[in-house]
Design a protein around this motif. Sequence first.
Motif, PDB file in Angstrom:
ATOM      1  N   PRO A   1      95.918  10.445  67.550  1.00 44.17           N
ATOM      2  CA  PRO A   1      96.655   9.578  66.634  1.00 44.17           C
ATOM      3  C   PRO A   1      97.378  10.366  65.556  1.00 44.17           C
ATOM      4  N   CYS A   2      98.507   9.835  65.106  1.00 43.37           N
ATOM      5  CA  CYS A   2      99.324  10.531  64.116  1.00 43.37           C
ATOM      6  C   CYS A   2      98.509  10.897  62.874  1.00 43.37           C
ATOM      7  N   HIS A   3      98.738  12.094  62.405  1.00 38.79           N
ATOM      8  CA  HIS A   3      98.114  12.588  61.175  1.00 38.79           C
ATOM      9  C   HIS A   3      96.593  12.662  61.264  1.00 38.79           C
ATOM     10  N   ARG A   4      96.042  12.647  62.464  1.00 39.60           N
ATOM     11  CA  ARG A   4      94.609  12.838  62.640  1.00 39.60           C
ATOM     12  C   ARG A   4      94.383  14.182  63.305  1.00 39.60           C
ATOM     13  N   ASN A   5      93.584  15.020  62.696  1.00 39.63           N
ATOM     14  CA  ASN A   5      93.335  16.334  63.253  1.00 39.63           C
ATOM     15  C   ASN A   5      92.361  16.236  64.420  1.00 39.63           C
ATOM     16  N   PRO A   6      92.626  16.913  65.555  1.00 37.14           N
ATOM     17  CA  PRO A   6      91.733  16.816  66.708  1.00 37.14           C
ATOM     18  C   PRO A   6      90.324  17.312  66.422  1.00 37.14           C
ATOM     19  N   LEU A   7      90.158  18.234  65.482  1.00 33.62           N
ATOM     20  CA  LEU A   7      88.816  18.711  65.146  1.00 33.62           C
ATOM     21  C   LEU A   7      88.000  17.597  64.490  1.00 33.62           C
TER      22      LEU A   7
ATOM     23  N   PRO B   1      94.988  29.900  64.366  1.00 32.73           N
ATOM     24  CA  PRO B   1      95.540  29.452  65.640  1.00 32.73           C
ATOM     25  C   PRO B   1      95.335  27.953  65.840  1.00 32.73           C
ATOM     26  N   ALA B   2      96.092  27.375  66.765  1.00 34.23           N
ATOM     27  CA  ALA B   2      95.843  25.981  67.128  1.00 34.23           C
ATOM     28  C   ALA B   2      94.465  25.892  67.784  1.00 34.23           C
ATOM     29  N   LEU B   3      93.690  24.878  67.430  1.00 39.77           N
ATOM     30  CA  LEU B   3      92.346  24.697  67.986  1.00 39.77           C
ATOM     31  C   LEU B   3      92.310  23.400  68.796  1.00 39.77           C
ATOM     32  N   VAL B   4      91.842  23.493  70.032  1.00 40.17           N
ATOM     33  CA  VAL B   4      91.804  22.349  70.940  1.00 40.17           C
ATOM     34  C   VAL B   4      90.355  22.117  71.353  1.00 40.17           C
ATOM     35  N   PRO B   5      89.706  21.038  70.902  1.00 42.78           N
ATOM     36  CA  PRO B   5      88.317  20.766  71.303  1.00 42.78           C
ATOM     37  C   PRO B   5      88.228  20.426  72.789  1.00 42.78           C
ATOM     38  N   LEU B   6      87.396  21.134  73.511  1.00 43.79           N
ATOM     39  CA  LEU B   6      87.197  20.827  74.929  1.00 43.79           C
ATOM     40  C   LEU B   6      86.534  19.472  75.120  1.00 43.79           C
ATOM     41  N   GLU B   7      85.723  19.048  74.157  1.00 41.91           N
ATOM     42  CA  GLU B   7      84.981  17.791  74.304  1.00 41.91           C
ATOM     43  C   GLU B   7      85.892  16.584  74.473  1.00 41.91           C
ATOM     44  N   THR B   8      87.119  16.659  73.956  1.00 38.79           N
ATOM     45  CA  THR B   8      88.044  15.529  74.039  1.00 38.79           C
ATOM     46  C   THR B   8      89.280  15.848  74.876  1.00 38.79           C
ATOM     47  N   LEU B   9      89.277  16.967  75.582  1.00 41.73           N
ATOM     48  CA  LEU B   9      90.440  17.359  76.384  1.00 41.73           C
ATOM     49  C   LEU B   9      90.428  16.613  77.715  1.00 41.73           C
ATOM     50  N   PRO B  10      91.394  15.748  77.984  1.00 40.15           N
ATOM     51  CA  PRO B  10      91.385  14.972  79.228  1.00 40.15           C
ATOM     52  C   PRO B  10      91.493  15.867  80.463  1.00 40.15           C
TER      53      PRO B  10
ATOM     54  N   PRO C   1      84.575  29.665  82.241  1.00 36.00           N
ATOM     55  CA  PRO C   1      83.112  29.613  82.245  1.00 36.00           C
ATOM     56  C   PRO C   1      82.554  28.329  81.653  1.00 36.00           C
ATOM     57  N   TRP C   2      83.398  27.541  80.987  1.00 31.52           N
ATOM     58  CA  TRP C   2      82.917  26.297  80.377  1.00 31.52           C
ATOM     59  C   TRP C   2      83.027  25.108  81.328  1.00 31.52           C
ATOM     60  N   ARG C   3      83.583  25.274  82.508  1.00 33.26           N
ATOM     61  CA  ARG C   3      83.820  24.133  83.396  1.00 33.26           C
ATOM     62  C   ARG C   3      82.513  23.400  83.698  1.00 33.26           C
ATOM     63  N   TRP C   4      82.514  22.085  83.542  1.00 34.24           N
ATOM     64  CA  TRP C   4      81.375  21.185  83.778  1.00 34.24           C
ATOM     65  C   TRP C   4      80.195  21.434  82.830  1.00 34.24           C
ATOM     66  N   ARG C   5      80.364  22.250  81.814  1.00 31.81           N
ATOM     67  CA  ARG C   5      79.250  22.554  80.914  1.00 31.81           C
ATOM     68  C   ARG C   5      79.430  21.967  79.518  1.00 31.81           C
ATOM     69  N   VAL C   6      80.590  21.367  79.259  1.00 31.34           N
ATOM     70  CA  VAL C   6      80.853  20.809  77.937  1.00 31.34           C
ATOM     71  C   VAL C   6      80.849  19.289  78.029  1.00 31.34           C
ATOM     72  N   PRO C   7      79.920  18.610  77.357  1.00 38.65           N
ATOM     73  CA  PRO C   7      79.873  17.151  77.428  1.00 38.65           C
ATOM     74  C   PRO C   7      81.047  16.527  76.676  1.00 38.65           C
ATOM     75  N   SER C   8      81.459  15.364  77.146  1.00 32.26           N
ATOM     76  CA  SER C   8      82.557  14.651  76.498  1.00 32.26           C
ATOM     77  C   SER C   8      82.044  13.887  75.288  1.00 32.26           C
ATOM     78  N   VAL C   9      82.931  13.731  74.300  1.00 31.38           N
ATOM     79  CA  VAL C   9      82.657  12.870  73.161  1.00 31.38           C
ATOM     80  C   VAL C   9      83.860  11.971  72.976  1.00 31.38           C
ATOM     81  N   GLU C  10      83.647  10.815  72.383  1.00 34.74           N
ATOM     82  CA  GLU C  10      84.753   9.893  72.144  1.00 34.74           C
ATOM     83  C   GLU C  10      85.497  10.314  70.900  1.00 34.74           C
ATOM     84  N   GLY C  11      86.808  10.505  71.075  1.00 31.86           N
ATOM     85  CA  GLY C  11      87.626  10.903  69.947  1.00 31.86           C
ATOM     86  C   GLY C  11      88.175   9.731  69.155  1.00 31.86           C
TER      87      GLY C  11
END
Length: 215
Positions: free
Chosen positions: A62-68, A182-191, A205-215
């Motif tokens: 969402p606009c003006h919301r930081n992904p972190l 740098p730009a930071l992209v959380p894996l937990e919310t990466l589609p 190495p993180w494939r299938w090892r990072v649980p999803s969270v609702e952003g």
Amino acid sequence: MKLRAEQTGAASVEHIALAFLLAAVIALSVAALAASPPERSARELGSVIAERLACAPRHPVPCHRNPLALAYGFPVGKLVRSLAPGPRAALGPGGVPLFPVDFRRCRRPSCALPGPDPGLTASGRRVTAFTSVEDRRRAGGEIEISYWLYRPALGWERILRAAGAAELAAAQGLRLNLEDDPALVPLETLPGRNHYGFPAGEEPPWRWRVPSVEG
């Protein structure tokens, strides 16, 4: 097949009629604005709507919301930003320095070469780190933050940080900005993060090892 063709033709006529109707509505709106300029409240509402429409294609959040903040909440999100490694190049094939980049937009060494700005590559790509967080405070532990750096032809590098209450408190004075480097992209919310294809030497190495969270 004949029925399908007739349906397609009808739909096309309906689309044309709808386009003419929208054009008429726009023309009437322009005429009304010219005859009676909108009040301040109406102008402000229009500006907000226009800003949201323009912002939506540029950001996956969402606009003006930081992904972190969306992934971890503001306190931990600020901690993740405060401990982030600075832009740093590593030597690639032939001794060419390469910056970490967003694998969704850059997969070749040529687009990861350093540029005049430390936050950008020579091709204008932002230096990027992907993140994942394990919060062990409920078990009496620390907050563990992994920074996953992808460099084309080199694969992945992991930088691990651990922080306690003191580091968390110290980070709360930071302001989260989408323009920070740098730009930071959380894996937990990466589609679709687990379904990207990589060459064997670049398998994340993180494939299938990072649980999803609702952003």
